[in-house]
Design an enzyme around this catalytic site. Sequence first.
Site, short mmCIF file in Angstrom:
data_model
loop_
_atom_site.label_atom_id
_atom_site.label_comp_id
_atom_site.label_asym_id
_atom_site.label_seq_id
_atom_site.Cartn_x
_atom_site.Cartn_y
_atom_site.Cartn_z
N GLY A 181 25.01 -16.31 2.98
CA GLY A 181 24.92 -17.18 4.15
C GLY A 181 25.40 -18.58 3.81
N GLY A 202 21.93 -12.52 -3.92
CA GLY A 202 22.83 -11.37 -3.84
C GLY A 202 24.15 -11.66 -4.53
N ASP A 244 16.74 -22.01 1.87
CA ASP A 244 15.34 -21.58 1.79
C ASP A 244 14.58 -22.23 0.63
OD1 ASP A 244 16.09 -19.89 3.84
OD2 ASP A 244 16.44 -18.18 2.52
N ARG A 290 1.52 -28.60 26.84
CA ARG A 290 1.82 -27.23 26.45
C ARG A 290 1.54 -26.97 24.97
NH1 ARG A 290 7.52 -26.79 29.69
NH2 ARG A 290 6.75 -25.57 31.42
N MET A 299 13.67 -21.10 9.75
CA MET A 299 14.12 -20.11 8.75
C MET A 299 13.35 -20.27 7.44
SD MET A 299 18.20 -19.77 9.17
CE MET A 299 18.90 -18.62 10.34
N GLY A 300 13.77 -19.50 6.44
CA GLY A 300 13.15 -19.62 5.13
C GLY A 300 12.93 -18.30 4.42
N ARG A 324 5.48 -22.27 24.98
CA ARG A 324 6.93 -22.13 24.93
C ARG A 324 7.38 -22.01 23.47
NH1 ARG A 324 6.01 -21.65 29.53
NH2 ARG A 324 7.04 -22.59 31.33
N HIS A 380 20.27 -20.75 13.33
CA HIS A 380 21.36 -21.20 12.45
C HIS A 380 21.71 -22.67 12.61
CE1 HIS A 380 21.45 -16.87 12.44
NE2 HIS A 380 22.00 -16.96 11.25
N ARG A 428 21.45 -24.29 9.47
CA ARG A 428 22.45 -24.04 8.42
C ARG A 428 23.75 -24.83 8.65
NH1 ARG A 428 22.11 -17.92 7.24
NH2 ARG A 428 24.33 -17.95 7.66
O1 F6P Z 1 18.76 -17.25 3.25
C1 F6P Z 1 19.24 -18.16 4.19
C2 F6P Z 1 18.95 -17.68 5.58
O2 F6P Z 1 19.41 -18.68 6.45
C3 F6P Z 1 17.50 -17.33 5.85
O3 F6P Z 1 16.71 -18.47 6.04
C4 F6P Z 1 17.66 -16.44 7.06
O4 F6P Z 1 16.62 -15.50 7.14
C5 F6P Z 1 18.94 -15.72 6.78
O5 F6P Z 1 19.67 -16.51 5.88
C6 F6P Z 1 19.76 -15.45 8.01
O6 F6P Z 1 20.93 -14.82 7.62
P1 F6P Z 1 22.12 -14.35 8.58
O7 F6P Z 1 23.29 -15.18 8.22
O8 F6P Z 1 22.31 -12.91 8.23
O9 F6P Z 1 21.69 -14.53 10.00
#
Ligand code: F6P
Length: 360
Positions: free
Chosen positions: A15, A121, A144, A179, A186-187, A278, A284, A287
């Site tokens: 990723g 990986g 993460d 609310r 993520m993580g 909510r 993403h 990211r």
């Molecule tokens: O490992 C990084 C990460 O962003 C995780 O936090 C998340 O679970 C995963 O990758 C999501 O990956 P993908 O690109 O498959 O949606």
Amino acid sequence: MPATIRTIGISTGGGDCPGLNAVIRGVVKAALLDHGWRVIGIEDGFDGLIWPEKARELDHASVRGILDRGCTILGTTNRGDPFKYVFEANGQKIVKDFSGQCLENAKKLGLDALVVIGGDGTMKIGQQFFERGLLVVGVPKTIDNDLSATEVTFGFETAVQTATEAIDRIQTTAESHDRVMIVEVMGRDAGWIALWAGLAGNADIVLIPEIPFTIENICDKIWEREHLGRKFTVIVVAEGVKLPATDADGKPMPPAKPGQVGNTIAYSIARHTAKDVRVTVLGHIQRGGTPTAFDRLLGLRFGVAATDLIAQGKFGHMVCLRDGKVTHCPITEAIGVYRLVDAGSDIVRTARAVGVSFGD
Ligand code: F6P
């Protein structure tokens, strides 16, 4: 090891993560200016060694203006293990070992060594190639921050900053509407992003995989706040939390995957408290975008250090940060060993001391 290094390759796998381009710039600049090597960019992770047509020489112009950009200019994939490549042909799933082809293509490209930038990986695959004779060095990446070999990974700080800004925005609308607002971050199996961003964003409840929680305790915290006149509650939940077996009414909780846990918890809270709930799944967004100054610097430092590993012949090693210093360790020491949040750590203690509930 070849007598002289003339050409190195570089690839990004897994990723993407803010700071990848900083590493690429660090590698290319140090290779050209410091070591006098050529650099070949391999596209889309190890796919680029199976199909090397898109491989291209990286020069000063290739890495100009990329330091502040999210993404990886080389592209990436989180599929495609060349040792067990899965694809479809004539409607059938086929698994094929392309590793021999990759090694041949690395030779054809003239690569004396390869820098692989990626997560767990990618490092596993890099190690397998190293064992087959490719001179690999690694650079760890993940938002993460869960790799035990390095005390921090680039991309983590940017993800925390993005999540914190999102929580800040959620706070104000939560307050307007009285609310319960849930922000899922993520993580993977670690609660680092949730904990750091939750605490920095002044969340009332933070749910992380490392600390088991109950829906009842979450609802109690919401009521406690209501009685104090605080009619809204902000909850940050890590995507990897393990849901309790039952909800606050003793009913079984349905299983939920990352991306769904926030909604599952929301449903149980709404049913038990009758509050308006909510959910925002940040996904993403964490990211993408501009890396923080820290992540740019760490990326550059890791990139330059990777070229130093090559110059010193330290193949099969990965750069890492320990006690604030860039150093290295064997890739074998790093793969499959995760660092999770320690429930007894000072940051958890700090969160509890300022009134954050972990639902436990
Ligand atoms: O490992 C990084 C990460 O962003 C995780 O936090 C998340 O679970 C995963 O990758 C999501 O990956 P993908 O690109 O498959 O949606």
